[in-house]
Design an enzyme around this catalytic site. Sequence first.
Site, short mmCIF file in Angstrom:
data_model
loop_
_atom_site.label_atom_id
_atom_site.label_comp_id
_atom_site.label_asym_id
_atom_site.label_seq_id
_atom_site.Cartn_x
_atom_site.Cartn_y
_atom_site.Cartn_z
N LYS A 12 -6.99 -5.01 -4.77
CA LYS A 12 -5.71 -5.34 -4.13
C LYS A 12 -5.63 -6.83 -3.83
CE LYS A 12 -4.90 -0.86 -1.87
NZ LYS A 12 -4.67 -0.19 -0.58
N LYS B 213 -16.48 20.71 0.21
CA LYS B 213 -15.12 20.37 -0.21
C LYS B 213 -15.16 18.95 -0.77
CE LYS B 213 -13.73 18.62 4.35
NZ LYS B 213 -12.92 18.84 5.55
N ASN C 217 -8.46 -1.29 4.67
CA ASN C 217 -8.62 -1.60 3.25
C ASN C 217 -7.51 -2.52 2.73
OD1 ASN C 217 -6.71 0.42 3.61
ND2 ASN C 217 -7.04 1.28 1.58
N ASP C 218 -6.53 -2.81 3.56
CA ASP C 218 -5.43 -3.70 3.15
C ASP C 218 -5.58 -5.12 3.70
OD1 ASP C 218 -4.07 -1.54 1.88
OD2 ASP C 218 -3.35 -0.88 3.84
N GLY D 37 -4.80 3.85 -3.89
CA GLY D 37 -6.03 4.48 -4.35
C GLY D 37 -5.81 5.88 -4.90
N GLU E 270 -8.54 15.77 7.50
CA GLU E 270 -9.50 16.69 8.10
C GLU E 270 -8.87 17.46 9.26
OE1 GLU E 270 -13.33 15.25 10.04
OE2 GLU E 270 -14.00 15.97 8.09
N PHE F 139 -18.75 12.92 3.85
CA PHE F 139 -17.95 12.33 2.77
C PHE F 139 -18.10 10.81 2.76
CE2 PHE F 139 -14.18 10.39 1.06
CZ PHE F 139 -13.86 11.17 -0.02
N ASP G 267 0.86 -1.17 0.00
CA ASP G 267 0.00 0.00 0.00
C ASP G 267 0.91 1.23 0.00
OD1 ASP G 267 -2.30 1.65 0.39
OD2 ASP G 267 -1.87 1.70 2.53
N LYS G 268 0.35 2.39 -0.31
CA LYS G 268 1.16 3.62 -0.29
C LYS G 268 0.90 4.45 0.96
CE LYS G 268 0.18 7.49 -2.33
NZ LYS G 268 0.42 8.48 -1.26
#
Length: 1185
Positions: free
Chosen positions: A848, A618, A870-871, A734, A548, A595, A426-427
């Site tokens: 992934k 935003k 998410n990993d 992502g 945020e 969001f 992942d980054k």
Amino acid sequence: MAGRRKRTIRLSKLYTFSCLRTSSKDDHSQIGQRGYSRVVYCNDPDNPEAIQLNYRGNYVSTTKYTAANFIPKSLFEQFRRVANVYFLVVACVSFSPLAPYSAVSILAPLLVVIGATMAKEAVEDWRRRKQDIEANNREVKVYSQDNTFHVTKWKKLRVGDVVRVEKDEFFPADLFLLSSSYDDGICYVETMNLDGETNLKVKQFLEVTSAFQDECSLQNFKAVIKCEDPNEKLYSFVGSLHYDGSQYPLSPQQILLRDSKLRNTEYIYGVVIFTGHDTKVMQNATDPPSKRSKIERRMDKIVYVLFSTLVLISSVGSFFFGIKTKNDMSGQTYERWYLRPDNTTIFFDPRRASLAAFFHFLTGLMLYGYLIPISLYVSIEIVKVLQSIFINQDQEMYYEETDRPARARTSNLNEELGQVHTILSDKTGTLTCNSMEFVKCSIAGIAYGRGVTEVERAMKKRRKDSLPDFCNPSAELGDYGDNITDSRNAIKGFNFRDERIMEGKWVNELHSDAIQKFFRVLAICHTAIPDVNKYLDEISYQAESPDEAAFVIAAREIGFEFYERTQTSISMHELDPQTGEKVDRSYKLLHVLEFNSSRKRMSVIVRNAEDQLLLFCKGADSVMFERLSQDGRMFETKTKDHISKYAEAGLRTLVIAYRDLGEEEYKIWQEEFFKAKTSVTSDRDALVDAAADKIEKDLTLLGGTAVEDKLQKGVPECIERLAQAGVKIWVLTGDKLETAVNIGYACSLLRQEMPQIIITLDTPDINALEKQGDKDAVAKASRESVMKQIQEGKNQVSSAKGNSMATTLIIDGKSLDFALAGNTKSLFLELAIGCASVVCCRSSPKQKARVTRLVKETGKTTLAIGDGANDVGMLQEADIGVGISGVEGMQAVMSSDFAIAQFRFLERLLLVHGHWCYRRIAMMICYFFYKNITFGFTLFWFEAYASFSGQPAYNDWYMSFYNVFFTSLPVIALGVFDQDVSARLCLKYPLLHQEGVQNILFSWARILGWMLNGVCSSIVIFFFTTNSILHQAFRRDGKVAGFEILGVTMYSCVVWTVNCQMALSINYFTWIQHFFIWGSIACWYVFLVIYGLFPPTVSTTAYKTLVETCAPSPLYWLATLCVVISALLPYFLYKSFQIRFFPMYHNIIQRTRLESSESQTSVGFSAGIEDVIRPLKERLRRRKS
């Protein structure tokens, strides 16, 4: 509750997406159907109907065993191993006349090995049991029938109980939130035990339950909750509250999950919905997928080979035994008359030689069973646990800033670390810190911020020229460029420097009104919670994401300080442009449209002190620019240009906009939105999205933000060294393509000279088809485009290899979907493995995991590393999952096999510990089989010498203790302490890692070579021993050696040989190795003396054999010395030849280090290494091409 303020606004109007909106699966029309049948009688757990439902109690057990099932279940686990089953069968058969030795001698080692493993399981399970006892006996206040709260233990809670949980206490079960100490209907929850996130979450109760604030108000409270059945979904909940003749939909915002903690809230009241193992945290407590290393899988195959060898030599022995037995009686002639073949048992009956041969075959299976190492599995478990301890205690992988050491969460995969071929990373939070800093912004078409990011520095280095304008600190600063000073202390989350707008100077700018609105949006459009420290007069923020928090801090530093939040208002200190003084401004908070990944934006609707209705928004540029009004696009071109340049600089960007709302428009929209939000139909989400879209339009552009997620310390160096080790690195992120590519350059994943193969569907043709809305045509065109680009990429890779150039593959998320489908998958994999590095942009968590699964098809070892929820899929799919304990929580760590605090520690984990563990385990297993073959084949040769009579060469207890006492400890020491080269040299010469990648030390050739060495040693030991002591006087009185003396001498030679073989194989001696090797040999003699003192009925052939016969005889010691040297000589000669003419990587480093130490020049050492290792690098490069 006295003093509570009456609400003037319905709570359902606020926090629309996070608080009352359920996921697409939260369809309340399903209640009552299968999977949605739970009924909770609130404050009435003794209701007859509630009792009849018979829900689980709140007692929790995480143990693997119970007192009742420990023995049968543990035994079942032990006998899942084929070797243990074999030894159990042998132990059972050993009670029959077929056994060549006593039953006790074979049963005892089996009991020791299995007992040790069961004891280890019991200790581990007892630790879990103690944790369960502590959790089950925690205390909580429960509302009882006498209308007061009583303290009770967690384990006694029932579904429907009303509980009071106070500040900093854990929730004892999954609760429905009735009310809290806050006037505005909220409470704050920390979910660190669930997902590892330390950010506080806001929960809110329904207005209808807000009156239940004390014991008296709860007296007449009775309600029914109908909801979903227990499941593992932490972030969804479907249910409804039936109270006072009305029905109220429930969402995850009213649910407090077990093991989360109440924070910043004095108390809450809640109703127990799920208890014990029905709670969501326990539903998620599943065992991770079982992973086995490649060495362990190959070891099983070796055991099968040894089983085959065992059957073969038993068959050979029984065949010759049958022939010999049949020939014992020929008519009335007896060949071996002294055996009385005319009066014998069925086991030696010449008249039924075939049956006798079959029984001899069974005897042989038991006799030669020592080919199978009984203590191998338990020894490997011990070694791996000790290796894990060394990994956990490695000071070089300890991160002092967060007080987190490296942690091996499983010991099964230690050696797999040394065989890693591909890393999938992942980054954000893995390569970067995930600690966002506000560094630049574009307001009204003007770029602000003079900081230079790491990516920009890398770009400058790459281009070897001056910084481009957008990177130049003095660009657009005008006269300020020469007068910039900075005496401020570093502020976490804020790395912005621009004297034009800091310290209140923004009021002098041309577009000061736009600047004011820009930072107002940052200070108001969020869900952060202020934490005011009155003693230090400081404000910190609890935000749902680092981005945020960075925005709120940036607004504060510019002069728009958010300091208070209630459910209905946001307050801040703001600089008044007219007076130059700070004033307090409060905004009435009407709606928060939060969001999410599909909306890619967040909005708030507020009313200011001047009674104006405002929408602040935003979001991502991909959704924001299309929502601008015609009059609001004044700065669009310049803002787009700045955002594009920010992305190239590796920054994360958002677009800031606002609009004025009319009262009539707002009123109409509010009614429509409320209607959509309170809908309980399956298309509720679509209705809510459509209603939100209607208000988030005709926006006026203010500008854009750019935050930097800095690279972690040491990432470029780590990636460079891993690349030198021949490890391929894939980055799955992502982020946008531009951002990912520039981060790749900054961290040395990409290099300027590397050709790039870019596969993308962001083309004019595809975009035109998407606008037409024909999904089938888009899919077909996309599939063809991706296939074409993959073919072109393969051609490019072929040409690049011809020019000795490494290539990089870059693919976006849309293209990846098509690349992973059908026949394209194999072509994509072929292209990807031909590239030195791969970057997958805009990747979803599912993609992934799919990419990881695809890479595993190569058969090479894959390692996935990530830090977020998410990993998790990627970590569990890979052969090895490494979690980074970073900002995004601990979900990745909890799903991983190894945990580290920083990406740079991966270098040491793989190149040092991985190399050592691989080498140690490989050597250990090879040596185990060698020593058992050496011992087992001496039994076979003696059988052949004794006409395959089934008579063992050794005393029963000699054989039983061989694997347990006389040869086991040195091999454990080898597996724990041996080092071919030091940690410093492992890191200095990463190519050593290729020994594991190519599996040099555990190839079939090497395994069979060690087996052959065992056979040769057994031949030398048996034939040299028999020929040296059997045909001459052994004792001073002229007596020759008997069967018992031959057994002791041959056994002594075996013990000496295998232990000295260990001494020859070890590269790194410590006092522990010396103690175990020579101590094992001494242990044999001590045992022989002590055992020989027992009466002959117990010691049998060992009775005073050493003391009275062998020790006084010079021939015994001379024969032992000569046989041991002769047995070791073939290996010594082979090893000398191999090191001299066909050295492996570690041999080269060892030899050059030795030569350099003699000349005492470190420069010569490095130069010598490079000279010798250069051809190896070239060979590796050719193999890749």
